[in-house]
Design a protein around this motif. Structure first.
Motif: not given
Length: 605
Positions: A174-182
């Motif tokens: 994707s162009d933008w995103g976020e990932y939560h490691t917890e």
């Protein structure tokens, strides 16, 4: 003295006032500490970033970074359990931050690792800005991007210049995103594409749960799986099991077939279920099915539809609408050249087409011989004609009828233009042959009875009534389904002038006209109207040949008695006198088998 005392009093007054101010300040401070606080995480400012090792360290007091310690060669930093290594760095001890360059590698525990070409780390905010060829490894997931911000306080990685998340066989772009490691949850926005094996998901917004490998698509989305294409605006897709839960009026398309419903549960090569205003369309065969509940298994070819199901066939000029309470489909020899299907519709079957209407209790269609069989009081209407019997079989050719067979108590009625008189034929069975959908010949077989009204060619007025009885009759039809000729074998016939017809001859004994049960339009198929009590066809038992049976007990007794009589030396003649009349022949046969044969040699002795 007085002045000294006054000076001391003033001095003590100032002290008391100062103490009061301090008490008031302390009270306000306590109140402020007791006030409710926001639940946002507060970034710690305690621990500092420590330089563990560097091959070279120097200052550039008159350069661009006078506040920085310039370190080179196997540089290593430590901050609150995080370990950062690089080739060179600017270490700002005053602001507790680092600018790292070359082979930057950050490790946090034994589950997270980040590599890039350059990075900025703010120890006060616990924030890392990684740039160029960034690779984040977390457990078995890998996130690749060119620009990434990693927030240690919230355990969240943001990328905004295009990124790829790799999770086993799943690949998210994707162009933008976020990932939560917890929580191991990811969000992808703009030009999102998920590739799982051969399946491809494209959408604008996607939420991905790593532990369950489940993708939640929001907004216009498409899932491509082989020849199947799914369109949805709100769907969940399990990449491990290839299961999909689709909401918001979704559609599944497979070549020329499609299923649309308010909710669809799809399992690749397995069972699929649709809820709420389900529409199934087969463009190749030009038919469709609508219902509120549909279940179909791709592996077994078994299907089930209920809650107002309607089968629609538009392969001909006129559309056929058929409704029943339940519909089932069975597939035999699936995935072979000899595959064929059976469709069961039951109960309360009603069908409507402008040129044909029908009702029955149950119906079966077999694609092997293209035969549609109607059971239990079936009735068919065509224009001003009605046909009924115990069982009606219609054989199709490309959705066009080619042969019809009425079995048991067959009755065909044609209503005259005056709506009062009827042409009637009844027999044990009837066979009708069609050509391009038009009836060409009808054959009545067994106990044939007919009532036929003759008309005047000029004004079509009724002239007389012909009552006929025979064993077999064939009627040939010409253009516009007009009677051309009649063939019959030996018959008895009576002609009555129209003014002298006995009242009992107007109608056959089994005459029944069910115009009130006839579907009026495609919406009338949902209103069931069955035959009233006493008008149903009566079951007729078939004649069977009488069968004779011998009881084992009587045979055993006859055999024991015959053996006893033989042992006592009685002759056949004496045994026949004492034996019952019904068993004389049987006993004599058994005695002849047991007794020795009498020859001339034996007589001499």
């Amino acid at each position: 003295m007085i002045n000294n005392k006054q000076h001391n009093i003033n001095k003590n007054g100032h002290r008391i006032f100062f103490i009061l101010i301090l008490c008031l300040f302390g009270f306000c401070l306590v109140q402020a500490m007791q006030a409710p606080r926001k639940k946002h995480k507060k970034r710690p400012k305690g621990e500092r970033v420590y330089l563990l090792h560097a091959d070279e360290l120097r200052y550039d007091m008159f350069g661009r970074n006078p506040d920085a310690q310039i370190v080179k060669g196997k540089v290593s930093f430590m901050h609150q359990g995080g370990h950062l290594t690089c080739d060179s760095a600017y270490f700002y001890q005053g602001t507790n931050s680092v600018k790292a360059f070359g082979h930057v590698h950050y490790r946090q525990g034994d589950t997270l690792s980040l590599t890039c070409e350059r990075a900025e780390y703010d120890g006060m905010m616990q924030m890392m800005h990684a740039r160029r060829n960034v690779v984040l490894h977390h457990r078995r997931q890998t996130l690749k991007t060119d620009s990434l911000d990693f927030d240690r306080l919230y355990n969240m990685a943001n990328f905004f210049d295009g990124g790829t998340l790799i999770d086993g066989k799943d690949r998210l772009v994707s162009d933008w995103g976020e990932y939560h490691t917890e929580t191991r949850e990811a969000k992808f926005v703009f030009n999102v594409k998920l590739r799982s094996g051969k399946d491809v998901v494209t959408t604008d917004t996607l939420y991905y749960d790593v532990p369950t490998s489940t993708a939640h698509m929001v907004g216009p989305s498409k899932i491509v799986s082989g020849s199947s294409v799914v369109h949805t605006a709100d769907g969940y897709y399990d990449t491990k099991t290839d299961k999909a839960k689709l909401f918001g009026r979704s559609t599944l398309v497979d070549k020329d077939k499609s299923i649309t419903g308010d909710s669809l549960y799809y399992v690749k090569n397995g069972e699929s279920t649709g809820y709420g205003n389900v529409v199934y369309v087969d463009k190749k065969n030009k038919n469709s099915l609508t219902c509120n509940y549909l279940r179909y298994n791709e592996k077994t070819g078994m299907g089930f539809a209920t809650k107002r199901p309607v089968a629609i066939d538009y392969s001909q000029k006129d559309t056929l609408w058929m409704h029943s309470d339940t519909m089932r489909i069975y597939t035999f020899n699936i995935n072979t050249d000899s595959v064929y299907r059976k469709v069961h519709a039951y109960p309360h079957v009603r069908a409507f087409r402008n040129d044909m209407q029908a009702i029955c209790d149950s119906l079966v269609f077999n694609s092997k011989d293209s035969c549609m069989t109607m059971y239990k009081d079936p009735v068919i209407w065509n224009a001003n004609r009605q046909m009924l019997g115990e069982e009606i079989r219609a054989y199709m050719a490309d959705s066009t009828i080619r042969f019809a067979h009425v079995i048991g108590q067959a009755l065909s009625i044609e209503q005259m233009p005056d709506s009062v008189h009827y042409n009637q034929i009844t027999s044990s069975e009837m066979k009708s042959y069609f050509e391009k959908g038009e009836m060409k010949m009808t054959e009545a077989i067994g106990n044939v009875q007919t009532v036929y009204y003759m008309t005047n060619d000029k004004d079509s007025s009724l002239v007389g009534l012909n009552y006929l009885e025979t064993d077999t009759m064939r009627m040939y039809l010409g253009a516009a389904r007009k009677l051309d000729k009649i063939w019959t074998n030996k018959f008895t016939s009576t002609m009555y002038p129209i003014t002298q017809v006995p009242p009992a001859k107007y109608k056959l004994p089994n005459f029944a006209w069910f115009e009130d049960l006839r579907p009026k339009d495609k919406n009338d198929i949902f209103v069931w109207r069955g035959k009233s009590s006493g008008t149903e066809l009566k079951s007729i038992k078939r004649h069977e040949a009488p069968l004779q049976s011998l009881k084992k007990e009587s045979l055993k007794k006859d055999k024991e008695k015959a053996e006893a009589e033989t042992a006592s030396g009685k002759t056949d003649k004496e045994a026949s006198k004492t034996a019952p009349k019904k068993t004389v022949r049987a006993a004599s046969r058994k005695i002849s088998k047991v007794a020795p044969k009498v020859t001339k040699k034996n007589k001499r002795k």
